[in-house]
Design a protein around this motif. Structure first.
Motif, PDB file in Angstrom:
ATOM      1  N   ASN A 189       0.821  -1.215   0.000  1.00 36.58           N
ATOM      2  CA  ASN A 189       0.000   0.000   0.000  1.00 36.58           C
ATOM      3  C   ASN A 189       0.858   1.271   0.000  1.00 36.58           C
ATOM      4  OD1 ASN A 189      -2.267   1.622   0.064  1.00 36.58           O
ATOM      5  ND2 ASN A 189      -2.688   1.294   2.235  1.00 36.58           N
ATOM      6  N   PRO A 190       1.698   1.476  -1.010  1.00 36.89           N
ATOM      7  CA  PRO A 190       2.530   2.684  -1.065  1.00 36.89           C
ATOM      8  C   PRO A 190       1.681   3.938  -1.219  1.00 36.89           C
ATOM      9  CG  PRO A 190       2.619   1.535  -3.155  1.00 36.89           C
ATOM     10  CD  PRO A 190       1.884   0.632  -2.213  1.00 36.89           C
ATOM     11  N   ALA A 191       2.087   4.977  -0.515  1.00 40.44           N
ATOM     12  CA  ALA A 191       1.321   6.231  -0.521  1.00 40.44           C
ATOM     13  C   ALA A 191       2.170   7.364  -1.092  1.00 40.44           C
ATOM     14  CB  ALA A 191       0.843   6.550   0.884  1.00 40.44           C
ATOM     15  N   GLY A 192       2.929   8.053  -0.233  1.00 41.78           N
ATOM     16  CA  GLY A 192       3.733   9.178  -0.693  1.00 41.78           C
ATOM     17  C   GLY A 192       5.034   8.742  -1.337  1.00 41.78           C
ATOM     18  N   VAL A 193       5.550   9.577  -2.249  1.00 37.30           N
ATOM     19  CA  VAL A 193       6.817   9.310  -2.914  1.00 37.30           C
ATOM     20  C   VAL A 193       7.518  10.642  -3.150  1.00 37.30           C
ATOM     21  CG1 VAL A 193       5.696   9.345  -5.195  1.00 37.30           C
ATOM     22  CG2 VAL A 193       7.948   8.267  -4.938  1.00 37.30           C
ATOM     23  N   ALA A 194       8.852  10.630  -3.018  1.00 35.31           N
ATOM     24  CA  ALA A 194       9.625  11.850  -3.265  1.00 35.31           C
ATOM     25  C   ALA A 194      11.045  11.474  -3.663  1.00 35.31           C
ATOM     26  CB  ALA A 194       9.654  12.743  -2.026  1.00 35.31           C
ATOM     27  N   PRO A 195      11.604  12.152  -4.676  1.00 35.59           N
ATOM     28  CA  PRO A 195      12.999  11.905  -5.037  1.00 35.59           C
ATOM     29  C   PRO A 195      13.940  12.706  -4.149  1.00 35.59           C
ATOM     30  CG  PRO A 195      12.060  13.498  -6.539  1.00 35.59           C
ATOM     31  CD  PRO A 195      10.966  13.107  -5.583  1.00 35.59           C
ATOM     32  N   ALA A 196      15.172  12.211  -4.006  1.00 37.94           N
ATOM     33  CA  ALA A 196      16.207  12.988  -3.328  1.00 37.94           C
ATOM     34  C   ALA A 196      16.555  14.200  -4.181  1.00 37.94           C
ATOM     35  CB  ALA A 196      17.445  12.125  -3.111  1.00 37.94           C
ATOM     36  N   PRO A 197      17.091  15.245  -3.576  1.00 37.37           N
ATOM     37  CA  PRO A 197      17.434  16.444  -4.351  1.00 37.37           C
ATOM     38  C   PRO A 197      18.390  16.179  -5.511  1.00 37.37           C
ATOM     39  CG  PRO A 197      17.452  16.949  -2.013  1.00 37.37           C
ATOM     40  CD  PRO A 197      17.285  15.468  -2.129  1.00 37.37           C
ATOM     41  N   ASP A 198      19.302  15.198  -5.359  1.00 34.40           N
ATOM     42  CA  ASP A 198      20.227  14.887  -6.454  1.00 34.40           C
ATOM     43  C   ASP A 198      19.639  13.907  -7.454  1.00 34.40           C
ATOM     44  OD1 ASP A 198      20.334  12.456  -5.130  1.00 34.40           O
ATOM     45  OD2 ASP A 198      22.444  12.610  -4.572  1.00 34.40           O
ATOM     46  N   GLY A 199      18.432  13.408  -7.194  1.00 33.87           N
ATOM     47  CA  GLY A 199      17.750  12.531  -8.123  1.00 33.87           C
ATOM     48  C   GLY A 199      18.233  11.095  -8.145  1.00 33.87           C
ATOM     49  N   ARG A 200      19.218  10.744  -7.336  1.00 32.19           N
ATOM     50  CA  ARG A 200      19.792   9.395  -7.395  1.00 32.19           C
ATOM     51  C   ARG A 200      18.908   8.354  -6.707  1.00 32.19           C
ATOM     52  NH1 ARG A 200      25.760   9.898  -5.219  1.00 32.19           N
ATOM     53  NH2 ARG A 200      25.716   7.656  -5.723  1.00 32.19           N
ATOM     54  N   HIS A 201      18.132   8.772  -5.749  1.00 34.00           N
ATOM     55  CA  HIS A 201      17.245   7.858  -5.036  1.00 34.00           C
ATOM     56  C   HIS A 201      15.848   8.463  -4.930  1.00 34.00           C
ATOM     57  CE1 HIS A 201      21.266   6.558  -3.509  1.00 34.00           C
ATOM     58  NE2 HIS A 201      20.738   5.366  -3.728  1.00 34.00           N
ATOM     59  N   ALA A 202      14.869   7.587  -4.765  1.00 39.16           N
ATOM     60  CA  ALA A 202      13.504   8.013  -4.469  1.00 39.16           C
ATOM     61  C   ALA A 202      13.038   7.256  -3.242  1.00 39.16           C
ATOM     62  CB  ALA A 202      12.578   7.755  -5.649  1.00 39.16           C
ATOM     63  N   TYR A 203      12.200   7.914  -2.437  1.00 40.67           N
ATOM     64  CA  TYR A 203      11.745   7.343  -1.175  1.00 40.67           C
ATOM     65  C   TYR A 203      10.227   7.173  -1.223  1.00 40.67           C
ATOM     66  CZ  TYR A 203      16.446   8.580   0.179  1.00 40.67           C
ATOM     67  OH  TYR A 203      17.816   8.670   0.226  1.00 40.67           O
ATOM     68  N   VAL A 204       9.756   5.985  -0.838  1.00 38.21           N
ATOM     69  CA  VAL A 204       8.339   5.643  -0.927  1.00 38.21           C
ATOM     70  C   VAL A 204       7.834   5.214   0.448  1.00 38.21           C
ATOM     71  CG1 VAL A 204       6.615   4.189  -2.047  1.00 38.21           C
ATOM     72  CG2 VAL A 204       8.679   4.861  -3.300  1.00 38.21           C
ATOM     73  N   ALA A 205       6.774   5.867   0.920  1.00 38.71           N
ATOM     74  CA  ALA A 205       6.154   5.507   2.192  1.00 38.71           C
ATOM     75  C   ALA A 205       5.135   4.405   1.943  1.00 38.71           C
ATOM     76  CB  ALA A 205       5.485   6.728   2.816  1.00 38.71           C
ATOM     77  N   ASN A 206       5.350   3.234   2.546  1.00 39.10           N
ATOM     78  CA  ASN A 206       4.470   2.079   2.379  1.00 39.10           C
ATOM     79  C   ASN A 206       3.537   1.972   3.588  1.00 39.10           C
ATOM     80  OD1 ASN A 206       5.902   1.146  -0.039  1.00 39.10           O
ATOM     81  ND2 ASN A 206       7.565   0.671   1.380  1.00 39.10           N
ATOM     82  N   ALA A 207       2.299   2.443   3.412  1.00 43.28           N
ATOM     83  CA  ALA A 207       1.364   2.553   4.527  1.00 43.28           C
ATOM     84  C   ALA A 207       0.997   1.196   5.113  1.00 43.28           C
ATOM     85  CB  ALA A 207       0.110   3.287   4.079  1.00 43.28           C
ATOM     86  N   GLY A 208       0.982   0.161   4.276  1.00 43.93           N
ATOM     87  CA  GLY A 208       0.561  -1.147   4.762  1.00 43.93           C
ATOM     88  C   GLY A 208       1.649  -1.954   5.423  1.00 43.93           C
ATOM     89  N   SER A 209       2.906  -1.680   5.118  1.00 47.80           N
ATOM     90  CA  SER A 209       3.996  -2.465   5.701  1.00 47.80           C
ATOM     91  C   SER A 209       4.853  -1.662   6.662  1.00 47.80           C
ATOM     92  CB  SER A 209       4.871  -3.062   4.590  1.00 47.80           C
ATOM     93  OG  SER A 209       5.291  -2.076   3.676  1.00 47.80           O
ATOM     94  N   ASN A 210       4.454  -0.422   6.921  1.00 47.73           N
ATOM     95  CA  ASN A 210       5.147   0.424   7.905  1.00 47.73           C
ATOM     96  C   ASN A 210       6.639   0.568   7.599  1.00 47.73           C
ATOM     97  OD1 ASN A 210       2.663   0.557   9.218  1.00 47.73           O
ATOM     98  ND2 ASN A 210       3.154  -1.176  10.545  1.00 47.73           N
ATOM     99  N   THR A 211       6.915   0.785   6.323  1.00 47.11           N
ATOM    100  CA  THR A 211       8.303   0.919   5.883  1.00 47.11           C
ATOM    101  C   THR A 211       8.428   2.037   4.849  1.00 47.11           C
ATOM    102  OG1 THR A 211       7.992  -0.680   4.087  1.00 47.11           O
ATOM    103  CG2 THR A 211       8.810  -1.538   6.201  1.00 47.11           C
TER     104      THR A 211
END
Length: 560
Positions: A189-211
């Motif tokens: 159940n991924p919800a929010g997503v945002a890339p790092a300022p340098d674009g090398r990584h993206a971070y995804v908040a997984n509402a269902g797995s608490n990760t």
């Protein structure tokens, strides 16, 4: 004015009441305003971040779920899930100037870095709408295999990342073709997503797995999974990329993730139901919407500094300068015209952090202190005011022309150089007599000025003519004119005197000038709308403030 001191703490200050059901928050490029989408009251709250109060409330469409601003901060876009529209807000007037029909149940929204496209996650129609910001029309609809929720655009503008909760994945859209080019499996159940300022990584908040899933954007693979709080919803990287802030809707907290180690280093309690998050351009504040409490929490984000004192200097503070011994800080308070003029220069005693004196000055916008610390100079309106720092008295007012904007004192203290933007000139003042001894015609709209360490030359950025004038400080002659990029706005000379660095506001670059040959030897790409620039004391590093994308670029001068 705030005075910052070393501290180890983080924490949320008093929450700010907003509308009903606040779901998302975005900050103006300069950090002066925070915009909050209130799904329950069909409004956007505009928070004055300095005052910590709601300055305006803007009616939009039904059940707004997100908000995103253009890089220049002039427009905000709000997806209205209840009316299947996007409201276009004119930021200067705080009014809705357009409504664009999109897909069904729009939830997430993001603006491309160049401001030409807006991407909308249409949860009900399983698609992403692409809006042309010039025509305010939907130019493409990208079909998805499942309902989208959150989305973000990569810093280079080439990819849109879209979370699809039902598929437990992130879809990657090529912005050149408006086609899905990849799918990355993440947590539940991924919800929010945002890339790092340098674009090398993206971070995804997984509402269902608490990760939080960490995606390598080059390979499209998950390279890390970070346990956080219950039901994570929103994710916001700091401008320096060192931390990511994750809202935990089920735990009423925010997790702080160290991106170097992919570990949670702090958990900060906030109000009920935190969803959206945004980090201030300077990285020192995080704004969190609390849907269960109808508030916004403001978190002191830095773990190494805190505000020790807030000094009320004057109205509309524009600039400051310190004395050589550090005993005082002079603040240019441009003030307000109505109901009564109240512009001034304040002198703050750094030992007590209190205003030691206030000197009435006509709308000062910049201030400088002489190398010996005996005089302070403030430029505003049509003149430069000279203040005796011992007595606090104005000893002279020197007329220079309409709208002086830049000040530089030569290292020997004998000359004060002033840019006069309307006239396209530079006034050279003899500090012994406080008289203008030369008026030098330069390019159009001269803005900033910097003196070489030896005092022989002065560098002036001409924003309207895309060049830099090099002036002989003693003779007052333009020695050379150096072509740079679009709209040069800031300038700094390295302490060793070998190079001058010029920020080009509209071309996202810094021009590197060899002062011996008066030629541009390199052009360095930086962030969006670079403005201020400073060089380290050893001349090895250059720091550039990128106004629109809320970052600071650090340049290794030894590699140029």
């Amino acid at each position: 004015m705030s005075v910052i001191e070393v501290s180890d703490g983080q924490g949320a200050g008093p929450a700010i009441p907003v509308g009903t059901g606040p779901r998302a928050v975005a900050l103006a490029p300069d950090g002066s305003r925070a915009y909050v989408a209130n799904a329950g009251s069909d409004t956007v709250s505009v928070i004055d971040t300095a005052a910590g109060l709601v300055a305006a409330t803007i009616p939009v469409g039904g059940s707004p779920r997100g908000v995103a601003l253009t890089g220049d901060g002039r427009r905000a876009y709000v997806p209205n899930s209840g009316t299947d529209t996007v409201s276009v807000i004119d930021v200067p007037t705080a009014r809705v100037t357009g409504t664009i029909a999109v897909g069904t149940n729009p939830t997430g929204i993001a603006v491309a870095p160049d401001g030409l496209r807006v991407y909308v996650a249409d949860a009900g129609s399983h698609s992403v709408s692409v809006i042309d910001t010039v025509t305010a029309q939907v130019t493409a609809t990208v079909p998805l295999d499942a309902a989208p929720r959150g989305l973000a655009v990569s810093p280079d503008g080439r990819r849109v990342l879209v979370t699809t909760p039902e598929a437990d994945s992130v879809s990657l859209i090529d912005t050149g073709t408006d086609q899905v080019v990849g799918t990355v499996p993440v947590g539940t159940n991924p919800a929010g997503v945002a890339p790092a300022p340098d674009g090398r990584h993206a971070y995804v908040a997984n509402a269902g797995s608490n990760t939080v899933s960490v995606i390598d954007t080059a390979t499209g693979q998950v390279v890390g999974t970070v346990p956080v709080g219950t039901n994570p919803a929103g994710v916001a990287p700091a401008p320096d990329g060192r931390r990511v802030y994750v809202t935990n809707a089920g735990a009423d907290s925010v997790s702080v993730v160290d991106t170097g180690t992919n570990r949670v280093t702090a958990t900060i309690p906030v109000s009920a139901g935190p969803l959206g998050a945004a980090v201030a351009p300077d990285g020192r504040r995080v704004y969190v919407t609390n849907v269960g409490a109808n508030t916004v929490s403001v978190i002191a984000a830095t773990a190494t500094y805190r505000v020790a004192e807030t000094v009320t200097a004057g109205a509309n503070c524009w600039a400051l300068a310190t004395t050589p011994d550090g005993s005082r800080v002079y603040v240019a308070n441009a003030g307000n015209v109505a109901p009564t003029p109240n512009s001034s220069v304040s002198a703050i005693d750094t030992a007590t952090d209190h205003v030691a004196l206030t000197v009435p000055v006509d709308t000062p916008v910049t201030v400088a202190v002489a190398p010996d610390g005996r005089h302070a100079y403030a430029a505003g309106a049509r003149s430069v005011t000279v203040i005796d720092t011992t007595t606090g008295q104005v000893t002279a007012t020197v007329s220079v022309g309409i709208t002086p904007t830049g000040l530089a004192v030569t290292p020997d203290g004998r000359r004060l150089v002033v840019t006069v933007i309307v006239a396209g000139t530079v006034a050279v003042i003899d500090t012994a007599t406080n008289q203008v001894i030369r008026t030098v015609t330069v390019g159009k709209n001269p803005t900033a000025v910097a003196a070489a360490p030896d005092g022989g030359h002065v560098y002036v950025t001409n924003g309207g003519s895309n060049n830099v004038s090099v002036i002989d400080a003693d003779g007052g002659q333009v020695l050379s004119t150096i072509r740079v990029d679009d709209n040069p706005i800031g300038v700094a000379v390295a302490p060793d005197g070998r190079r001058a660095y010029v920020t080009n506001l509209h071309s996202r670059s810094v021009s590197v000038i060899d002062t011996a040959t008066a030629t541009v030897t390199a052009t360095v790409t930086v962030g969006t709308s670079p403005w201020g620039v400073a060089v380290s004391p050893d001349s090895r590093h250059v720091y550039v403030a990128n106004m629109a994308d809320r970052t600071v670029s650090a340049i290794d001068a030894e590699t140029l």
